[in-house]
Design a protein around this motif. Structure first.
Motif, short mmCIF file in Angstrom:
data_model
loop_
_atom_site.label_atom_id
_atom_site.label_comp_id
_atom_site.label_asym_id
_atom_site.label_seq_id
_atom_site.Cartn_x
_atom_site.Cartn_y
_atom_site.Cartn_z
N SER A 84 0.86 -1.19 0.00
CA SER A 84 0.00 0.00 0.00
C SER A 84 0.90 1.24 0.00
N CYS A 85 0.28 2.38 -0.26
CA CYS A 85 1.01 3.64 -0.11
C CYS A 85 1.29 3.88 1.38
N THR A 86 0.38 3.43 2.22
CA THR A 86 0.60 3.52 3.67
C THR A 86 1.91 2.83 4.04
N LEU B 257 4.85 4.89 2.97
CA LEU B 257 5.08 6.01 3.90
C LEU B 257 5.75 5.51 5.18
N PHE C 203 -4.75 12.37 4.10
CA PHE C 203 -5.24 11.10 4.62
C PHE C 203 -4.48 10.72 5.89
N SER D 148 -3.00 8.15 6.85
CA SER D 148 -1.75 7.39 6.70
C SER D 148 -0.53 8.30 6.74
N CYS D 149 -0.70 9.55 6.33
CA CYS D 149 0.45 10.47 6.28
C CYS D 149 1.01 10.71 7.69
N ASP E 81 4.10 12.54 -1.14
CA ASP E 81 2.97 11.63 -1.19
C ASP E 81 2.33 11.82 -2.56
N GLN F 229 -1.90 9.94 -5.40
CA GLN F 229 -2.90 10.22 -6.45
C GLN F 229 -2.24 10.70 -7.73
N SER G 55 0.18 5.18 -4.60
CA SER G 55 -0.85 4.20 -4.22
C SER G 55 -1.51 3.58 -5.44
N HIS H 256 -4.36 1.74 -4.70
CA HIS H 256 -5.64 1.40 -4.09
C HIS H 256 -6.74 1.49 -5.15
N GLU I 189 -5.25 -3.26 -3.46
CA GLU I 189 -4.41 -2.59 -2.47
C GLU I 189 -2.98 -2.71 -2.96
N TYR J 276 -11.33 14.99 2.45
CA TYR J 276 -10.78 14.85 3.80
C TYR J 276 -11.43 15.76 4.83
C1 LIG Z 1 -4.94 6.87 -1.12
C2 LIG Z 1 -4.01 7.74 -0.39
C3 LIG Z 1 -3.14 7.23 0.59
C4 LIG Z 1 -3.18 5.81 1.07
O1 LIG Z 1 -2.93 4.89 0.07
P1 LIG Z 1 -3.11 3.34 0.38
O2 LIG Z 1 -2.49 2.68 -0.81
O3 LIG Z 1 -4.56 3.08 0.51
O4 LIG Z 1 -2.36 3.03 1.62
C5 LIG Z 1 -2.24 8.10 1.18
N1 LIG Z 1 -2.20 9.40 0.84
C6 LIG Z 1 -3.04 9.92 -0.06
C7 LIG Z 1 -2.92 11.37 -0.41
C8 LIG Z 1 -3.97 9.11 -0.71
O5 LIG Z 1 -4.80 9.64 -1.61
#
Ligand SMILES: *Cc1c(COP(=O)(O)O)cnc(C)c1O
Length: 398
Positions: A55-57, A60, A82, A84-85, A153, A156, A177, A179, A188, A318
């Motif tokens: 994942s992008c999470t 990070l 998000f 996760s940041c 990040d 997107q 990501s 996702h 994912e 958000y």
């Molecule tokens: C979707 C998204 C994430 C998380 O991505 P995952 O692959 O779901 O972990 C993190 N930051 C931003 C800006 C996102 O749009």
């Protein structure tokens, strides 16, 4: 007719490649399709080194480990993003300092960052909202001046560029990501982009549970061992196979999304109270999302309901992280008015590969009807055709 906000698009070869991965008898990570995806990114965007993640999470979290973030270190990032940041850095004990967005774009206001830097600041996380670039020259200059790391990040931002440079490839590290909600997906999935070569060797170890396994399988060492902290950040070959099928169709997918984005923009840019996205000239547009910024939260909620009744799913985005349940007590109390504005007033319209012009016409008509109905209600005299705002989507020549 029901029109959902998003619909994942099967590009065609996903199942074939997954079957092939099974046939190759290597379905754990770092096999044929993982390498094919790595090669795609390294060749298409000249990224020096990339690692697919689950994942992008995860990407990070890898970035926070790679930068050796310690308890008490401060990380600056936008509040309009998000969870996760901040989580990735809070997991390492860091303190998060949230910055406000620009008045005319949800991206972080780079000029507001200088006053947030302290001796404890270690890194700045820039989020390219909707695939639109932050002002990276200004950010990298500031980071250089204070000796800070920059993480992008680019969750997107696949296939979007800042002054000709691919997003995710400018800061020390970049995260992407895949996702289901993104332009290119494997359900994912994510990517860590390592632009600073100092991090390349350690990144591979962290990726493989803190071991030298990747080097072992390249035949560089005779046995692999535990050498560092790490986790299981690599995706299985099944995900990588799915992703590779999507990447093969990247150009077509981006073209289709951009066409739909421009269709919206052409039809809606004269609704002067509902503002379509403003795109700075230094960024391309990867058509990740199309949004309107309403004049008030009340108007946005009313539009969302209006569309919902007509079978159209439009979404806000958000909620501010600095006033979230988890963070409100930890925040230093600064008011971030632009963050609050986007949280209240931004609404995203359906945008996906298979969205048809007929569906878009229906959405556009519903929005115009909403405007008219509001105008009648409020006794406003709105002439929707007199004001022409020039097209603001960026020039996508690279
Ligand atoms: C979707 C998204 C994430 C998380 O991505 P995952 O692959 O779901 O972990 C993190 N930051 C931003 C800006 C996102 O749009």
């Amino acid at each position: 007719m029901e029109i959902g906000y998003n619909k994942p698009y099967p590009a065609g070869n996903e199942i074939i490649y997954i079957a092939d991965a099974v046939k190759k008898q290597h379905i754990s990570g770092n096999g044929y399709y993982t390498k094919a995806c790595h090669r795609f990114f390294e060749e298409t965007y000249q990224f020096k080194k990339v690692l697919l993640t689950s994942s992008c999470t995860d990407a990070l979290e890898m970035a926070a480990i790679l930068l050796d973030i310690q308890p008490g270190d401060e990380i600056i990032m936008p509040s309009y993003t998000f969870s996760s940041c901040p989580n990735a850095f809070i997991l390492r004990g860091a303190r998060i300092v949230f910055a406000d967005s620009l008045p005319d774009h949800p991206n972080m206001d780079i000029s507001s960052i200088r006053s947030l830097i302290t001796p404890k600041t270690r890194a700045i996380l820039a989020v390219h909202y909707g695939g639109t670039a932050c002002d990276m020259d200004a950010l990298m200059e500031l980071a250089l001046e204070y000796n800070l790391f920059v993480i992008e990040d680019a969750a997107q931002a696949i296939d979007s560029f800042y002054k000709g440079r691919p997003l995710g490839g400018i800061g020390h590290l970049g995260c992407m990501s895949f996702h289901e909600s993104k332009n290119i997906t494997c359900g994912e999935g994510g990517l860590l982009i390592i632009n600073d070569e100092r991090f390349a060797a350690r990144a591979e170890v962290i990726w493989e549970k803190g071991t030298s396994r990747a080097a072992f399988f390249r035949g560089e060492i005779s046995r692999y061992t535990w050498t560092d902290i790490g986790s299981s950040f690599l995706p299985s070959e099944l995900n990588a196979a799915f992703l590779y099928a999507q990447l093969e169709r990247l150009k077509d997918i981006q073209d289709r999304r951009l066409r739909a984005w421009i269709y919206y923009n052409n039809a809606l840019s004269d609704l002067d109270e509902l503002q379509p996205p403003m795109l700075p000239g230094y960024s391309t547009n990867n058509a990740h999302c199309f949004y309107l910024i309403c004049r008030s939260g009340e108007e946005k909620t009313a539009l969302e309901s209006w569309l919902k009744i007509r079978g159209i799913q439009a979404l806000g985005h958000y909620l501010p992280l600095h006033t979230s349940d988890f963070f409100v007590e930890k925040h230093d109390g600064r008011i971030l008015p632009n963050t609050d504005k986007y949280a209240d007033c931004l609404i995203r319209l359906p945008l996906f590969y298979e969205l048809t012009p007929i569906e878009q016409q229906l959405i556009i008509k519903s929005i115009k009807d909403f405007k008219q109905s509001r105008a009648n209600q409020l006794g406003e005299n709105i002439n929707m055709t007199t004001r022409v705002i020039p097209l603001k989507y960026a020039n996508n020549d690279r």
